[in-house]
Structure formats: structure tokens, C-alpha cells
Design a protein around this motif. Structure first.
Motif, PDB file in Angstrom:
ATOM      1  N   TYR A  46     -19.834  -7.773 -18.133  1.00 36.86           N
ATOM      2  CA  TYR A  46     -20.386  -8.789 -19.029  1.00 36.86           C
ATOM      3  C   TYR A  46     -19.383  -9.930 -19.211  1.00 36.86           C
ATOM      4  N   LEU A  47     -18.104  -9.593 -19.444  1.00 33.62           N
ATOM      5  CA  LEU A  47     -17.100 -10.623 -19.686  1.00 33.62           C
ATOM      6  C   LEU A  47     -16.945 -11.548 -18.488  1.00 33.62           C
ATOM      7  N   ASP A  92     -20.009 -13.780 -18.225  1.00 29.24           N
ATOM      8  CA  ASP A  92     -20.050 -14.743 -19.315  1.00 29.24           C
ATOM      9  C   ASP A  92     -19.149 -15.940 -19.012  1.00 29.24           C
ATOM     10  N   ASN A 101     -13.296  -7.181 -29.434  1.00 27.50           N
ATOM     11  CA  ASN A 101     -14.237  -6.454 -28.578  1.00 27.50           C
ATOM     12  C   ASN A 101     -14.328  -4.969 -28.940  1.00 27.50           C
ATOM     13  N   PRO A 135     -24.462 -10.297 -14.820  1.00 21.12           N
ATOM     14  CA  PRO A 135     -23.627  -9.125 -15.113  1.00 21.12           C
ATOM     15  C   PRO A 135     -23.782  -8.014 -14.078  1.00 21.12           C
ATOM     16  N   GLN A 139     -17.694  -3.546 -27.098  1.00 23.42           N
ATOM     17  CA  GLN A 139     -19.041  -4.070 -27.281  1.00 23.42           C
ATOM     18  C   GLN A 139     -19.539  -4.734 -26.008  1.00 23.42           C
ATOM     19  N   TRP A 140     -18.653  -5.446 -25.326  1.00 20.44           N
ATOM     20  CA  TRP A 140     -18.997  -6.141 -24.081  1.00 20.44           C
ATOM     21  C   TRP A 140     -18.109  -5.602 -22.970  1.00 20.44           C
ATOM     22  N   ASP A 141     -18.723  -5.030 -21.936  1.00 22.81           N
ATOM     23  CA  ASP A 141     -17.920  -4.380 -20.899  1.00 22.81           C
ATOM     24  C   ASP A 141     -17.368  -5.398 -19.910  1.00 22.81           C
ATOM     25  N   ALA A 201     -21.962 -13.185 -29.604  1.00 17.61           N
ATOM     26  CA  ALA A 201     -21.432 -13.230 -28.237  1.00 17.61           C
ATOM     27  C   ALA A 201     -19.920 -13.316 -28.324  1.00 17.61           C
ATOM     28  N   PRO A 202     -19.202 -12.886 -27.293  1.00 21.45           N
ATOM     29  CA  PRO A 202     -17.741 -12.905 -27.360  1.00 21.45           C
ATOM     30  C   PRO A 202     -17.187 -14.321 -27.436  1.00 21.45           C
TER      31      PRO A 202
END
Length: 285
Positions: free
Chosen positions: A194-195, A198, A54, A115, A189-191, A69-70
Motif C-alpha cells: 500500500y505504501l 500510495d 502506522n 497495490p 494499518q497500511w502494509d 490515509a497515511p
């Protein structure tokens, strides 16, 4: 305004306490100095979900690119550990690496949320160290279970901080007082929101569940006797010491610790999983 809660052993019982300066206060009024407290993991999760990659400094270090995407792995709850507790490197293993991280603590049952809504489902944040035994990097086909799932390899704490803004916060990992990792949450990259959203698309998140949000560059090997501290601005310092396990990995069952090129590359600064490099195969394989 932030509020920090911890979970400690007080007169032999696990008790939730609130931090007030250098004192921890139980609901019944009993107090104990922070320095004297025997800490427990501040939450009891039903699951621990971790993002693979990340932080942009880690991406640059690995000379790779992020996926669209993560991607994630799972640490068993039996790996949980606490502030000031020992992290055990089993006998027969050599390549134990730290990864300083921030853990998201879920506060409300979350399923199929956007999100923009995720912050309403987060109770707070705590410091984590996503230790890994890279001796087992050649097993489990990327699931990371043996690498990241051994007992004691998920220390979190000291407490859960509510009302903390995760933007622009510094995260550092120190080994024996020397800074090894030094990054900020702006690298992500993904805060955090977002996690959470997701994962909650398909997996119901329950109060107390943990999402580990990634690590900056420079994950390296530590050894018995080393003291590893993860500092996060506004969350405090999680400190642990490494010890050697009293027994060796059994040799009569399962995959054994190895020192392949992949193992050594990962432990000493590479990460083949994200390089897309296929290991050379033995002749005839």
C-alpha cells in the motif's frame, strides 16, 4: 528462499557482497567474515520517504486515531548511515530518540501502480532506525526536516534481504541490551505494498529508493554511550552507538534547540503532532 546482499568497504573500495552464512562473498571471489566487515548503507537511494504513523501500538500509546490515509515526511540522503556506525547527537541537543523500523527497498522504477502490483517493484527489505532530534520539534511546521534530517540519523542495514515475506514478523528495539520496543508487522494499518503504491501515484520511485514503514510504541531518548539495536525477524540486526558531536549547534543562525512542552512530551513518550492539541501561545500572539 531469501537472499541477502550487503555493501562493504573491501580493500578500500565499496563492494557489493552476498552473505553466505557468516561470510560475505564479493563477485570476484574475495571473502570477509561478517564480524570483520566495515559496512556501508546497503543501497544508495535518490530519496528516503517515511510514514508518520502506522503501527497500532504507537497509535494507542499516543491516545490518538489514524488519519484516513497515511502521511509522510522526507529524510535527506545525507542522513544515511550504516550498521555498527556512530549516530551523532550534536552538542547543545538533548532529545535524541530512536524509532526501530523496516525499510522497503525499491527495485524497479515505479509510477502509478496498483497495490496489487507493488510487490513486483520491491527489491527487498532492510532494517532502519529513524532517529530524531526532538530539540527541533518546534521548527519547520511539521516537515520534520531538522528533527529527522541531521547527518547520521538514518542508519540502515546490515543488508537487503530479497524474497522476505513481511507478514507477521517481529520487530524489536533494544538499548544497551534491554528491550524497549516490541511489536509485529501485523500492527501496520497500511502494509508495504500500500505504501509503495500510495507514494508512486505522484512521485516516481527509482531503484534503491527507501520507504520507512513506521515504528511500534515506545520511542524514547538515548544518550552518548548508548548502543541501540533494531532486530527484525528474517532481516537481522542493525546496531549503532550514540556519540556526542564535536561542535555545538551554531547560535548565530537559525532556530535553536528548545525544551517546550511539545518537545519534552514527544521525547518522553508523547507526540503532539498526532494529538491535535494546540500549544498555548504567548500573550498577544
Amino acid at each position: 528462499m531469501t537472499r541477502e546482499t550487503r555493501r562493504i568497504l573491501l580493500d578500500g573500495n565499496p563492494v557489493d557482497v552476498v552473505r553466505a552464512g557468516e561470510v560475505l562473498v564479493a563477485g570476484d571471489g574475495r571473502t570477509v567474515a561478517v564480524a570483520d566487515a566495515q559496512h556501508l548503507p546497503p543501497v544508495v537511494p535518490s530519496k528516503i520517504v517515511c510514514v508518520h504513523l502506522n503501527y497500532l501500538s504507537r497509535v494507542r500509546e499516543l491516545q490518538t486515531t489514524l488519519p484516513p490515509a497515511p502521511t509522510y515526511f522526507h529524510k535527506p540522503v545525507s542522513a544515511l548511515n550504516a550498521h555498527e556506525a556512530a549516530v551523532v547527537r550534536p552538542e547543545g541537543c538533548k532529545w535524541l530518540n530512536y524509532e526501530g523500523e523496516i525499510a522497503i527497498v525499491i527495485g524497479r522504477t515505479a509510477r502509478n501502480i496498483a497495490p496489487a502490483e507493488a510487490g513486483d517493484y520491491i527489491r527487498g527489505y532492510t532494517v532502519a532506525n529513524d532517529f530524531g532530534l526532538h530539540d527541533f520539534r518546534d521548527t519547520d511546521a511539521g516537515s520534520m526536516l531538522r528533527v529527522k534530517g541531521a547527518d547520521t540519523l538514518c542508519p540502515i542495514g546490515p543488508g537487503v534481504v530479497e524474497g522476505w515475506d513481511f507478514h507477521g514478523k517481529r520487530i524489536r528495539t533494544l538499548v544497551n541490551g534491554e528491550v524497549k520496543q516490541d511489536g509485529t508487522t501485523d500492527e501496520m494499518q497500511w502494509d508495504m505494498h500500500y505504501l509503495v503504491a500510495d507514494i508512486a501515484r505522484t512521485i516516481t520511485l527509482q531503484p534503491g529508493d527507501l520507504l520507512l514503514s513506521g515504528t511500534p510504541a515506545i520511542s524514547r531518548t538515548v544518550y552518548p554511550g548508548d548502543v541501540v539495536a533494531v532486530e527484525v525477524e528474517g532481516l537481522g540486526t542493525l546496531r549503532n552507538h550514540v556519540v556526542s558531536g564535536p561542535t555545538s549547534i551554531r547560535t548565530d543562525v537559525g532556530a535553536q534547540p528548545s525544551e517546550s512542552e511539545e518537545v519534552l512530551s514527544t521525547a518522553q513518550g508523547g507526540d503532539w503532532e498526532f494529538r491535535g492539541i494546540r500549544k498555548p501561545q504567548p500573550a498577544g500572539s
